[in-house]
Design an enzyme around this catalytic site. Sequence first.
Site, PDB file in Angstrom:
ATOM      1  N   TYR A 434      34.052  36.980  43.970  1.00  0.00           N
ATOM      2  CA  TYR A 434      32.881  37.304  43.156  1.00  0.00           C
ATOM      3  C   TYR A 434      31.931  36.123  43.018  1.00  0.00           C
ATOM      4  CZ  TYR A 434      35.750  35.992  38.912  1.00  0.00           C
ATOM      5  OH  TYR A 434      36.541  35.393  37.963  1.00  0.00           O
ATOM      6  N   GLU A 435      30.731  36.421  42.517  1.00  0.00           N
ATOM      7  CA  GLU A 435      29.613  35.467  42.460  1.00  0.00           C
ATOM      8  C   GLU A 435      29.216  34.958  43.842  1.00  0.00           C
ATOM      9  OE1 GLU A 435      27.818  35.240  39.988  1.00  0.00           O
ATOM     10  OE2 GLU A 435      29.162  36.184  38.547  1.00  0.00           O
ATOM     11  N   GLY A 436      29.314  35.834  44.827  1.00  0.00           N
ATOM     12  CA  GLY A 436      29.008  35.457  46.194  1.00  0.00           C
ATOM     13  C   GLY A 436      30.266  35.004  46.898  1.00  0.00           C
TER      14      GLY A 436
END
Length: 577
Positions: A434-436
């Site tokens: 997550y978050e890229g």
Amino acid sequence: MFDYVPPIDDYRFLLTHVLGFDRAMAETGQEVDGDLAVAVLEEAGRMCAQRLHPLNRHGDEQGCRLVDGGVVTPAGFPDAWRDFVAAGWASMSADPAHGGQGLPFILQLWLDEMLSATNLSFGLFPGLTRGACEAIAAHASDALKATWLPPMVSGAWTGAMALTESGAGTDLALLKTRAAPQADGRYAVTGQKIFISSGDHDFGGNVIHLVLARLPDAPEGVKGISLFLVPKYLPDAQGDFTVRNSMSVGALEKKMGIHAQPTCVMNYDDATGWLVGEPHKGLAAMFTMMNAERLMVGVQGLGVAGAAYQQAAGYARERLQGRSADGARGPVAIIEHADVRRMLLNIRAFVEAGRALGGWTALQLDRAHHHPDAAERARADALVALLTPVVKAAFTDMGFESAVQAQQVFGGHGYIREWGMEQYVRDARIAQIYEGTNGVQAMDLVGRKLALADGLVVEGYFDLIMADLDAAGTILVAARTRDALALLRDATAALRGAGVTATGAAAVDYLRLFALVSLGWMWTRMAQAAQDDSPLHQAKRAVADYFALRVLPQAHGLATGIAAGEASIMALAADAF
């Protein structure tokens, strides 16, 4: 399972001997010294160890539930949140203009490390709220700030980030959520988002969603995305937030780890929202939140690795198995076996240098916000931008690897629930995604961050490292890091101006090489500072030598892979996979 021990001695060593904390605070005009910083961290450590760590396994086993359209978190979580807020931890680094305490970000980052070490699911609630506050503070109107920021900063209300849709993950240009303007200046937001961490809970108070959506006249692609503030509760006629907005939790995601964190499918059905920032400029506004979150996520990997190390080292000291190397004694504690020591030292070599690099990056963020010289603020901000994908990706990759190695120390006992090691492995895994995803972070580093100021930012960073390596003289880790830095400089020059396929082929290896050099830099600074005969200083020198001799040699293999180019990656036809 062993008790969690906050790494206060390590924090003190870094603040006092390695990172020059007092000097940094004097330069930025922040009235915090090392003694106060350690006292804050000690109190934070007690809270994490005594209040949150005991809830970690229970929260994982019980998980969150969806009851009558609302999320019920595991027993103990609402009370823990109220205690967390009452003690002021939610507002620690926030701007005093909005009710925050304004403490240095380095203390926030290390609090995040301890939160992640003791209860990763819980730590996401304040982390996401803090990121939402930063986006609102940077981009919203004064009226929105006045209404929404004070209760969010205090922790009375929480925040969430709503980007992802089933057909639009990394490629946000594909998102379909719509926002229709209303006569009163508000917007009606309609659509569905998935994977929304902290999307709802039973802590009381409001939940503020920052939602990416398209206006009716929006152009195609990412240039047509706007950002909207969409709360769970709207104000009534008296101004109290009691009116339920037309948004709901459609489902809770069934997932591998972080079971105590409500990861929601969110439905917005003409939900009332307010525009944050300018129309069609929402992605830039959201990236304010995302960049803050990426540092937090990197520290999640660090925190889990440190906690897993503590458990594995404690077990290795007590577990009797096998005979001594000379065969004369047995059974002996497995800490005497070379392979067990190798695994523990791999983890420790990452954790202690990662803690230092995270702290150094946090001080640059403080410098970017508070230094009186505009040029120094810009320089520090550029260094934070350069290091953000490195911290996010390398720390979470190495954090997951560390959790697996710590689990391996336990043998079969690591695979069953009793000792808690399998939870560390499951929880750590999401931080790489997550978050890229970490591949995206590597592409960001190679494709965007190396080009900052025509390459002057990365070259300036390398010069900072080289200056410290030269000052360290003949220290082993300095010499080995100098060799690795030369490989990194060559790889950087080779990738400058390379095509998309070439950079994509090299990106992950390049980020790993960049991280190893950065960690070697921190080990050099620590080894140089650790000059007395105290147990802590002796241990620092020993682990620095281990990093130099057993971890840094990876740099040569990474450099060889980078130099090989994209040909072998692209040779196999797509339909042959």
